[in-house]
Design a protein around this motif. Structure first.
Motif, short mmCIF file in Angstrom:
data_model
loop_
_atom_site.label_atom_id
_atom_site.label_comp_id
_atom_site.label_asym_id
_atom_site.label_seq_id
_atom_site.Cartn_x
_atom_site.Cartn_y
_atom_site.Cartn_z
N UNK A 1 -48.71 22.19 -45.93
CA UNK A 1 -49.31 21.71 -44.68
C UNK A 1 -49.54 20.20 -44.74
N UNK A 2 -50.06 19.73 -45.90
CA UNK A 2 -50.32 18.31 -46.07
C UNK A 2 -49.04 17.49 -45.93
N UNK A 3 -47.96 17.96 -46.58
CA UNK A 3 -46.69 17.22 -46.53
C UNK A 3 -46.11 17.25 -45.11
N UNK A 4 -46.22 18.41 -44.45
CA UNK A 4 -45.63 18.51 -43.10
C UNK A 4 -46.39 17.66 -42.09
N UNK A 5 -47.66 17.34 -42.41
CA UNK A 5 -48.43 16.52 -41.48
C UNK A 5 -48.07 15.04 -41.58
N UNK A 6 -47.30 14.68 -42.61
CA UNK A 6 -46.88 13.27 -42.73
C UNK A 6 -45.87 12.98 -41.62
N UNK A 7 -46.11 11.94 -40.83
CA UNK A 7 -45.22 11.68 -39.70
C UNK A 7 -43.77 11.48 -40.14
N UNK A 8 -42.86 11.98 -39.32
CA UNK A 8 -41.42 11.89 -39.58
C UNK A 8 -40.97 10.46 -39.83
N UNK A 9 -41.61 9.54 -39.10
CA UNK A 9 -41.15 8.15 -39.16
C UNK A 9 -41.23 7.60 -40.59
N UNK A 10 -42.19 8.10 -41.40
CA UNK A 10 -42.30 7.63 -42.77
C UNK A 10 -41.01 7.92 -43.53
N UNK A 11 -40.48 9.16 -43.33
CA UNK A 11 -39.26 9.53 -44.04
C UNK A 11 -38.09 8.70 -43.56
N UNK A 12 -38.03 8.52 -42.24
CA UNK A 12 -36.92 7.75 -41.67
C UNK A 12 -36.97 6.31 -42.17
N UNK A 13 -38.20 5.79 -42.25
CA UNK A 13 -38.34 4.42 -42.77
C UNK A 13 -37.80 4.35 -44.18
N UNK A 14 -38.12 5.34 -44.99
CA UNK A 14 -37.63 5.38 -46.37
C UNK A 14 -36.11 5.40 -46.41
N UNK A 15 -35.52 6.27 -45.55
CA UNK A 15 -34.06 6.38 -45.50
C UNK A 15 -33.46 5.06 -45.04
N UNK B 1 -34.53 2.13 -45.42
CA UNK B 1 -34.59 1.10 -46.45
C UNK B 1 -33.70 1.44 -47.63
N UNK B 2 -32.88 2.51 -47.45
CA UNK B 2 -31.97 2.96 -48.49
C UNK B 2 -32.68 3.26 -49.81
N UNK B 3 -33.90 3.80 -49.70
CA UNK B 3 -34.59 4.23 -50.91
C UNK B 3 -34.01 5.58 -51.31
N UNK B 4 -34.02 5.88 -52.61
CA UNK B 4 -33.59 7.22 -53.02
C UNK B 4 -34.69 8.19 -52.59
N UNK B 5 -34.32 9.46 -52.52
CA UNK B 5 -35.32 10.44 -52.09
C UNK B 5 -36.48 10.48 -53.06
N UNK B 6 -36.15 10.31 -54.33
CA UNK B 6 -37.21 10.35 -55.34
C UNK B 6 -38.23 9.26 -55.09
N UNK B 7 -37.73 8.04 -54.82
CA UNK B 7 -38.72 6.98 -54.67
C UNK B 7 -39.41 7.04 -53.31
N UNK B 8 -38.72 7.55 -52.27
CA UNK B 8 -39.41 7.79 -51.00
C UNK B 8 -40.56 8.75 -51.23
N UNK B 9 -40.23 9.82 -51.94
CA UNK B 9 -41.23 10.85 -52.21
C UNK B 9 -42.41 10.26 -52.98
#
Lengths: 302, 280, 273
Positions: free
Chosen positions: A177-191, A193-201
């Motif tokens: 629930x905590x992870x799903x509440x993180x806004x989508x835009x955070x993940x998109x921002x990570x992508x 910036x060409x961050x790896x999934x590990x470092x986005x996470x």
């Protein structure tokens, strides 16, 4: 237009209700509302009784000495210091084992598995069964695996490991629930910036989901503190101060049970221990609620 | 590269957690297997009584007791819980709503020993003053219904909160009174949540050990009326496990398997209800 | 600002002479919490005719409609000043704390079709049962009549036990109209009843409105000027001035569309705003 006439004529058709000056529907409405208020009143009174009972009888026996003294005369006198230490050890073991597993599973479920896929449905169903499993069954499993097969015997370690299995599904759910509440835009921002999934996470998602993760830990802690049946045959009942994790020891819940059921004249101390336990759980619950509100406010803002 | 490592680590952890239920079932089965090979399954229902040290293994009275306790608790708690959820959603003045919800969440997290303690010290003497011996099916039902009440209330309330607002608007525009709307529109519209709440409550009731053990008297017999003492399946395990050996121990593990399958069944029913609700 | 007030008082004088007034509001003001939504609305709604309420979004059209059957009561922080009169009753003072009697006389259809998740039969039977019709035969005949009136009987008469959610959007909306009509209200409020429907269903509903106006007073909120031209006998234009909704022009449809009196009306009708 004769239709409305028909409706009006029917209003008077119910004789019983019209005797007391009510329409048929109004009578049922009144009964229903009475049932709603009545139920709430009954429930509120019973729970007030229960909590008041614990509070009133418990408060007279609680003192600083009670918290720091050893258990004397099977608990009739003395305090609960060793019980508190054992409880802390068992809860710590349970959380230390369950937390990494729960977090890893939650990340996989929330971030990597498609939400409605077969795999994730199966995994979630298995957690539901785990969450609904009677605690005494966990106790039997823990006894067979940790006490006997792995040879830990009756010990804080066995108890903690058994509780770890028990709290896993609840912690996973809170983390997801905590992870799903993180806004989508955070993940998109990570992508973007060409961050790896590990470092986005690592650098974006986990810090953002931290309140949910902490809530999960607290929830697991609450479950573990409240548990009794799973520990009867894994951690045992010993009242001594534990010297290592391989010693047997009782948690505060078991202490309450033992005083109430097996020790004549143990009621006063049982209530004192119950009061301590209830206060701890209320504190934990309040913290969880605060964190939950915080998460909700943030996901509304985003 | 690190991404792949991460995925594998997470996968391994999840696999471990997801297979935990299978591991548990395997261990329970393993402990029961020796006995299942020696003793016919039918004997658990046909033996002349429960004295496992003399190899008589009739667990039927305990199954009956568990089922009665569960059914009784659901019958007492479900209406109270549904009315309370309705109260919180449609009747309560707004300052009460938040406090009410929080109190119910705290009650859901209360340890079963505290309910048991209250039942033992307060409730049982009251029942005993009315009908001896006090520790009885009745006491068990009452304590269990208190315990599952918050669970059912929370599930029904979240169903009510998730119900589309336009049902309420439509009912209001059709000149329905509040009580009629709740009875005829709202409760039928959230019947899936009500069913889910009841199955969850039932699962909690049948799995409960401590509170039941503390107030039911623990005598192995099919109860003749509500005031007879009974022993639930769960209590039986908790009471005898400490000294059980050989087939006795096996019999306890077999009853735990039975409990596990009842709970799996209830969870499956619950899943079915929820997935059906999603389809509509 | 001053011009608007001037215009409304002028219109008020002019229209007070015309026909049978069913609903009228006098200096009606509505606010949500501290935010004003409507100010000083004086509108006359003639009976047995279609009154269309038009205007840009945010001009308080829907809020105004909700004042007419006290749906505003559902939000707890609303305050209403001024009066709404239905016949000779003031709906806030005379009809007291309980809006049920009022809503029985003033039915409502919503923007999105909102049938209950039950069978077609039960959707229509629920309000009837609540108001005392319990006899099965009577229920059937009233329900059949209501479905015939909205032209649904031919389409669904043989499957009344099916869920109302299986109907198409247009059918659902007609079912909702039928549901509002079973209680035989005097007034039917419709809040953009066609905005979520396809053109065919829209046409069907518009025809229906044309038929119903012989028996009911109808108030339609619409943002579709063409629709207002097609169905309305009377038109009221709402405007958002300084964040508050006001009525700036009202009158017979033909007159308002051909000779608008307010300059904002002229430019709105010409599509300049």
């Amino acid at each position: 237009m004769n239709l409305s006439f028909r409706i009006n004529s029917n209003i008077d058709s119910n004789r019983v209700a019209s005797l007391i000056g009510l329409r048929n529907g109004q009578l049922w409405d009144l009964l229903f509302s009475a049932a709603v208020w009545g139920s709430v009143l009954i429930v509120a009174m019973v729970f007030l009784w229960l909590v008041g009972d614990v509070l009133i009888r418990g408060v007279s026996a609680v003192s600083w000495d009670f918290l720091v003294s050893p258990v004397i005369d099977s608990g009739r006198s003395g305090g609960i210091a060793p019980v508190l230490v054992s409880t802390a050890c068992i809860v710590a073991v349970a959380l230390a084992v369950a937390f990494p597993l729960a977090l890893a599973s939650a990340i996989l479920i929330a971030e990597f598995l498609p939400r409605t896929g077969t795999v994730s449905r199966l995994v979630v169903a298995s957690f539901d069964v785990l969450a609904g499993m009677p605690s005494i069954v966990f106790g039997l499993f823990g006894n067979a695996l940790f006490n006997q097969l792995l040879g830990f015997g009756y010990s804080l370690l066995s108890g903690g490991l058994t509780l770890a299995c028990m709290v896993l599904p609840f912690m996973i759910k809170a983390n997801v629930d905590g992870l799903r509440a993180v806004p989508r835009s955070y993940r998109e921002a990570g992508d973007a910036l060409a961050m790896s999934r590990t470092s986005t996470l690592w650098h974006v998602l986990l810090p953002a989901a931290l309140p949910g993760i902490i809530a999960g830990v607290l929830l697991g802690m609450g479950r573990a503190l409240a548990e009794t049946a799973a520990l009867l045959f894994t951690s045992g009942y010993v009242t001594r101060m534990p010297e290592s994790l391989m010693d047997s020891g009782r948690t505060i819940s078991i202490h309450i049970y033992d005083l109430a059921m097996n020790v004549a004249g143990g009621d006063r101390m049982a209530y004192a221990s119950a009061l301590i336990l209830v206060v701890l759980l209320i504190l934990i619950n309040t913290a969880v609620v605060r964190l939950g509100d915080w998460i909700q406010r943030r996901s509304l803002r985003a | 590269m690190t991404d792949r490592l991460l995925t594998w680590t997470l996968g391994a952890a999840t696999l471990m957690v997801a297979s935990l239920i299978a591991i548990i079932a395997a261990f329970l089965l393993n402990e029961s297997l020796g006995m299942l090979n020696r003793v016919e399954l039918g004997r658990f229902f046909t033996d002349s009584g429960w004295s496992p040290t003399m190899s008589r293994f009739n667990i039927l009275p305990m199954i009956v007791a568990s089922v009665l306790l569960m059914a009784g608790a659901v019958i007492v708690a479900a209406p109270l819980a549904i009315f309370t959820a309705v109260f919180l959603r449609f009747y309560a003045p707004s300052p009460v709503i938040d406090i009410g919800r929080r109190i119910i969440e705290v009650l859901a997290a209360m340890p079963s020993v505290v309910y048991g303690l209250w039942g033992l010290v307060v409730l049982v003497p009251i029942i005993a003053a009315w009908q001896q011996p006090g520790a009885s099916l009745m006491a068990g039902i009452l304590v269990l219904s208190l315990m599952i009440f918050p669970t059912i209330t929370i599930v029904v309330h979240s169903g009510l909160a998730a119900m589309p607002r336009h049902y309420i608007e439509a009912s209001q525009a059709l000149a329905m009174s509040r009580a009629y709307m709740v009875r005829q529109v709202v409760l039928p519209a959230v019947r899936a949540s009500i069913a889910a709440g009841i199955t969850l409550g039932a699962a909690r009731a049948i799995g409960e050990t401590m509170a039941v053990m503390m107030v039911t008297g623990n005598i192995v017999a099919v109860p003749g009326d509500l005031f007879d003492p009974v022993r639930a399946l769960t209590s039986n395990i908790a009471l005898e496990m400490a000294y059980a050996l050989g087939d006795h121990r096996g019999a306890l593990y077999i009853s735990s398997l039975l409990l596990l399958s009842i709970v799996i069944l209830l969870v499956l029913i619950n899943e079915f209800i929820v997935s059906n609700k999603l389809e509509h | 600002m001053d011009r608007i007030t001037e215009a409304t008082s002028y219109i008020q004088e002019q229209d007070s002479s015309s026909g049978n007034i069913c609903l009228c509001t006098e200096s009606l003001c509505l606010s949500y919490g501290t935010r004003a939504a409507l100010e000083n609305v004086n509108l006359r709604i003639p009976s047995r005719a279609v009154t269309a309420i038009i205007g840009p979004s945010g001009s308080g059209k829907s809020s105004f409609l909700c004042c007419l059957n006290r749906m505003t009561d559902l939000c707890c922080s609303t305050t209403i000043e001024g009066s709404v009169r239905l016949g000779e009753h003031d709906i806030h003072r005379d009809l007291g704390k309980n809006p049920i009697a009022l809503r029985r006389r003033v039915g409502m259809v919503f923007q999105h079709p909102n049938p209950f998740p039950f069978s077609i039969w039960k959707n229509l039977a629920l309000p009837l049962k609540h108001h005392g019709v319990r006899n099965k035969q009577e229920l059937s005949s009233v329900i059949e009549q209501a479905l015939r009136r909205v032209g649904l009987w031919e389409e669904v008469g043989d499957r009344l036990r099916d869920s109302a959610l299986t109907l198409s959007g247009g059918q659902q909306q007609r079912l909702c109209i039928a549901r509002a009509l079973v209680l035989e209200p005097e007034v039917l409020l419709m809040d953009e009843p066609c905005s979520s429907l396809d053109p065919l269903s829209t046409k069907c509903i518009e025809t229906l409105i044309g038929q119903l106006k012989n028996s009911y007073t109808i108030v339609v909120v619409t943002h579709d000027l063409a629709q207002a031209r097609r169905v309305a006998d009377h038109v009221a234009l709402f405007w958002n001035a300084d964040g508050v909704g006001r009525l700036i022009e009202q009158g017979p449809a033909a007159r308002v569309f051909q000779h608008p009196e307010h300059e904002l009306t002229t430019s709105y009708l010409e599509g300049q705003l």
